[in-house]
Scaffold this motif. Sequence first.
Motif, PDB file in Angstrom:
ATOM      1  N   ILE A   1       0.862  -1.179   0.000  1.00 14.63           N
ATOM      2  CA  ILE A   1       0.000   0.000   0.000  1.00 14.63           C
ATOM      3  C   ILE A   1       0.899   1.229   0.000  1.00 14.63           C
ATOM      4  O   ILE A   1       1.762   1.376   0.862  1.00 14.63           O
ATOM      5  CB  ILE A   1      -0.926   0.006   1.226  1.00 14.63           C
ATOM      6  N   GLU A   2       0.682   2.096  -0.969  1.00 10.88           N
ATOM      7  CA  GLU A   2       1.488   3.312  -1.071  1.00 10.88           C
ATOM      8  C   GLU A   2       0.750   4.541  -0.551  1.00 10.88           C
ATOM      9  O   GLU A   2       1.365   5.564  -0.322  1.00 10.88           O
ATOM     10  CB  GLU A   2       1.923   3.526  -2.519  1.00 10.88           C
ATOM     11  N   GLY A   3      -0.536   4.448  -0.410  1.00 13.54           N
ATOM     12  CA  GLY A   3      -1.302   5.580   0.100  1.00 13.54           C
ATOM     13  C   GLY A   3      -2.782   5.258   0.152  1.00 13.54           C
ATOM     14  O   GLY A   3      -3.267   4.389  -0.570  1.00 13.54           O
ATOM     15  N   ILE A   4      -3.483   5.953   1.030  1.00  9.34           N
ATOM     16  CA  ILE A   4      -4.933   5.806   1.155  1.00  9.34           C
ATOM     17  C   ILE A   4      -5.532   7.199   1.238  1.00  9.34           C
ATOM     18  O   ILE A   4      -5.070   8.038   2.017  1.00  9.34           O
ATOM     19  CB  ILE A   4      -5.312   4.991   2.406  1.00  9.34           C
ATOM     20  N   GLN A   5      -6.542   7.434   0.425  1.00 10.56           N
ATOM     21  CA  GLN A   5      -7.248   8.710   0.443  1.00 10.56           C
ATOM     22  C   GLN A   5      -8.729   8.443   0.701  1.00 10.56           C
ATOM     23  O   GLN A   5      -9.294   7.512   0.136  1.00 10.56           O
ATOM     24  CB  GLN A   5      -7.116   9.431  -0.892  1.00 10.56           C
ATOM     25  N   ASN A   6      -9.333   9.241   1.566  1.00 12.23           N
ATOM     26  CA  ASN A   6     -10.764   9.156   1.841  1.00 12.23           C
ATOM     27  C   ASN A   6     -11.436  10.383   1.242  1.00 12.23           C
ATOM     28  O   ASN A   6     -10.989  11.513   1.474  1.00 12.23           O
ATOM     29  CB  ASN A   6     -11.018   9.133   3.353  1.00 12.23           C
ATOM     30  N   PHE A   7     -12.497  10.156   0.501  1.00 15.12           N
ATOM     31  CA  PHE A   7     -13.248  11.249  -0.114  1.00 15.12           C
ATOM     32  C   PHE A   7     -14.643  11.267   0.502  1.00 15.12           C
ATOM     33  O   PHE A   7     -15.421  10.334   0.311  1.00 15.12           O
ATOM     34  CB  PHE A   7     -13.357  11.052  -1.633  1.00 15.12           C
ATOM     35  N   ILE A   8     -14.931  12.324   1.235  1.00 16.40           N
ATOM     36  CA  ILE A   8     -16.224  12.445   1.910  1.00 16.40           C
ATOM     37  C   ILE A   8     -16.888  13.725   1.416  1.00 16.40           C
ATOM     38  O   ILE A   8     -16.312  14.809   1.500  1.00 16.40           O
ATOM     39  CB  ILE A   8     -16.043  12.497   3.444  1.00 16.40           C
ATOM     40  N   ARG A   9     -18.102  13.561   0.872  1.00 12.27           N
ATOM     41  CA  ARG A   9     -18.846  14.713   0.353  1.00 12.27           C
ATOM     42  C   ARG A   9     -20.311  14.562   0.739  1.00 12.27           C
ATOM     43  O   ARG A   9     -20.866  13.459   0.698  1.00 12.27           O
ATOM     44  CB  ARG A   9     -18.733  14.782  -1.173  1.00 12.27           C
ATOM     45  N   ASN A  10     -20.949  15.680   1.086  1.00 14.71           N
ATOM     46  CA  ASN A  10     -22.379  15.646   1.366  1.00 14.71           C
ATOM     47  C   ASN A  10     -23.135  15.184   0.133  1.00 14.71           C
ATOM     48  O   ASN A  10     -22.766  15.505  -0.986  1.00 14.71           O
ATOM     49  CB  ASN A  10     -22.890  17.026   1.771  1.00 14.71           C
ATOM     50  N   MET A  11     -24.199  14.411   0.364  1.00 18.21           N
ATOM     51  CA  MET A  11     -25.018  13.921  -0.743  1.00 18.21           C
ATOM     52  C   MET A  11     -26.295  14.755  -0.821  1.00 18.21           C
ATOM     53  O   MET A  11     -26.884  15.099   0.205  1.00 18.21           O
ATOM     54  CB  MET A  11     -25.370  12.444  -0.540  1.00 18.21           C
ATOM     55  N   GLU A  12     -26.712  15.072  -2.027  1.00 19.38           N
ATOM     56  CA  GLU A  12     -27.951  15.803  -2.236  1.00 19.38           C
ATOM     57  C   GLU A  12     -29.135  14.859  -2.019  1.00 19.38           C
ATOM     58  O   GLU A  12     -29.083  13.694  -2.397  1.00 19.38           O
ATOM     59  CB  GLU A  12     -28.004  16.379  -3.654  1.00 19.38           C
ATOM     60  N   GLN A  13     -30.194  15.358  -1.424  1.00 25.74           N
ATOM     61  CA  GLN A  13     -31.380  14.549  -1.134  1.00 25.74           C
ATOM     62  C   GLN A  13     -31.938  13.890  -2.400  1.00 25.74           C
ATOM     63  O   GLN A  13     -32.411  12.764  -2.365  1.00 25.74           O
ATOM     64  CB  GLN A  13     -32.447  15.426  -0.460  1.00 25.74           C
ATOM     65  N   THR A  14     -31.840  14.561  -3.528  1.00 23.67           N
ATOM     66  CA  THR A  14     -32.389  14.026  -4.779  1.00 23.67           C
ATOM     67  C   THR A  14     -31.598  12.830  -5.297  1.00 23.67           C
ATOM     68  O   THR A  14     -32.108  12.060  -6.105  1.00 23.67           O
ATOM     69  CB  THR A  14     -32.424  15.113  -5.870  1.00 23.67           C
ATOM     70  N   ASP A  15     -30.356  12.658  -4.847  1.00 24.56           N
ATOM     71  CA  ASP A  15     -29.509  11.555  -5.300  1.00 24.56           C
ATOM     72  C   ASP A  15     -29.636  10.298  -4.446  1.00 24.56           C
ATOM     73  O   ASP A  15     -28.960   9.307  -4.704  1.00 24.56           O
ATOM     74  CB  ASP A  15     -28.031  11.991  -5.312  1.00 24.56           C
ATOM     75  N   LEU A  16     -30.478  10.324  -3.440  1.00 25.27           N
ATOM     76  CA  LEU A  16     -30.524   9.250  -2.458  1.00 25.27           C
ATOM     77  C   LEU A  16     -31.603   8.218  -2.770  1.00 25.27           C
ATOM     78  O   LEU A  16     -32.663   8.547  -3.293  1.00 25.27           O
ATOM     79  CB  LEU A  16     -30.788   9.820  -1.065  1.00 25.27           C
ATOM     80  N   SER A  17     -31.306   6.966  -2.402  1.00 24.19           N
ATOM     81  CA  SER A  17     -32.328   5.921  -2.461  1.00 24.19           C
ATOM     82  C   SER A  17     -33.295   6.132  -1.301  1.00 24.19           C
ATOM     83  O   SER A  17     -33.022   6.911  -0.381  1.00 24.19           O
ATOM     84  CB  SER A  17     -31.675   4.547  -2.356  1.00 24.19           C
ATOM     85  N   LYS A  18     -34.414   5.415  -1.307  1.00 20.77           N
ATOM     86  CA  LYS A  18     -35.382   5.546  -0.212  1.00 20.77           C
ATOM     87  C   LYS A  18     -34.749   5.174   1.123  1.00 20.77           C
ATOM     88  O   LYS A  18     -34.993   5.811   2.138  1.00 20.77           O
ATOM     89  CB  LYS A  18     -36.614   4.689  -0.478  1.00 20.77           C
ATOM     90  N   GLU A  19     -33.921   4.118   1.118  1.00 16.31           N
ATOM     91  CA  GLU A  19     -33.234   3.712   2.350  1.00 16.31           C
ATOM     92  C   GLU A  19     -32.295   4.802   2.843  1.00 16.31           C
ATOM     93  O   GLU A  19     -32.240   5.102   4.026  1.00 16.31           O
ATOM     94  CB  GLU A  19     -32.461   2.417   2.110  1.00 16.31           C
ATOM     95  N   GLN A  20     -31.562   5.407   1.916  1.00 16.78           N
ATOM     96  CA  GLN A  20     -30.610   6.451   2.290  1.00 16.78           C
ATOM     97  C   GLN A  20     -31.306   7.711   2.783  1.00 16.78           C
ATOM     98  O   GLN A  20     -30.775   8.426   3.622  1.00 16.78           O
ATOM     99  CB  GLN A  20     -29.706   6.793   1.104  1.00 16.78           C
ATOM    100  N   GLN A  21     -32.519   7.998   2.292  1.00 15.17           N
ATOM    101  CA  GLN A  21     -33.237   9.204   2.700  1.00 15.17           C
ATOM    102  C   GLN A  21     -33.602   9.170   4.179  1.00 15.17           C
ATOM    103  O   GLN A  21     -33.845  10.210   4.773  1.00 15.17           O
ATOM    104  CB  GLN A  21     -34.494   9.389   1.841  1.00 15.17           C
ATOM    105  N   GLN A  22     -33.601   7.987   4.797  1.00 12.34           N
ATOM    106  CA  GLN A  22     -33.902   7.861   6.222  1.00 12.34           C
ATOM    107  C   GLN A  22     -32.732   8.285   7.098  1.00 12.34           C
ATOM    108  O   GLN A  22     -32.888   8.482   8.291  1.00 12.34           O
ATOM    109  CB  GLN A  22     -34.276   6.406   6.553  1.00 12.34           C
ATOM    110  N   CYS A  23     -31.559   8.437   6.505  1.00  9.67           N
ATOM    111  CA  CYS A  23     -30.335   8.742   7.255  1.00  9.67           C
ATOM    112  C   CYS A  23     -30.087  10.250   7.238  1.00  9.67           C
ATOM    113  O   CYS A  23     -29.966  10.857   6.181  1.00  9.67           O
ATOM    114  CB  CYS A  23     -29.134   8.031   6.638  1.00  9.67           C
ATOM    115  N   LYS A  24     -30.003  10.848   8.388  1.00 11.43           N
ATOM    116  CA  LYS A  24     -29.729  12.287   8.494  1.00 11.43           C
ATOM    117  C   LYS A  24     -28.224  12.534   8.381  1.00 11.43           C
ATOM    118  O   LYS A  24     -27.425  11.820   8.967  1.00 11.43           O
ATOM    119  CB  LYS A  24     -30.223  12.827   9.841  1.00 11.43           C
TER     120      LYS A  24
END
Length: 150
Positions: A15-38
């Motif tokens: 392993i030479e490196g690890i990068q984490n990419f975290i971005r807020n998700m728009e409500q319109t891009d979410l599945s029904k299951e994901q919409q339950q998560c705040k």
Amino acid sequence: ISFNIFQPKDMLCTIEGIQNFIRNMEQTDLSKEQQQCKGIATYNVLIDLMFHTPNGDFPGEIMMEGYCYPESDTRVTVIFTGGELRKRKSAMQDCDISKLWEQTFANAYKKADMERGYVEQLMQYVMKSVLKLEMPTDDNPRYEMKRVMK
């Protein structure tokens, strides 16, 4: 790091490196299951690797895709949904690396299927059944999990 999803599984790599990419998700891009998560956000992990083979070393990467959300004030739940093993962008135009890549990964999944023992077959069946896991193939390097573990 790949839970025997990718082939060949006995290859030496570092392993030479690890990068984490975290971005807020728009409500319109979410599945029904994901919409339950705040407070839901993407949680993608890019792992830079160096593969070591008798014919030479070459770079690659694993991209794992998922999302996360706060479970409490002190805990975050992370759910991985898919990913792939691929060449690094920096190596795409290098003919020598392309040859090594092809020598190493050509028909790797077909070979693994023919060599897989009973225990491995059972474990793969369980993973496919429980997680609704679509494994990578020689034609498609992606895996996807249709049922998430929480």
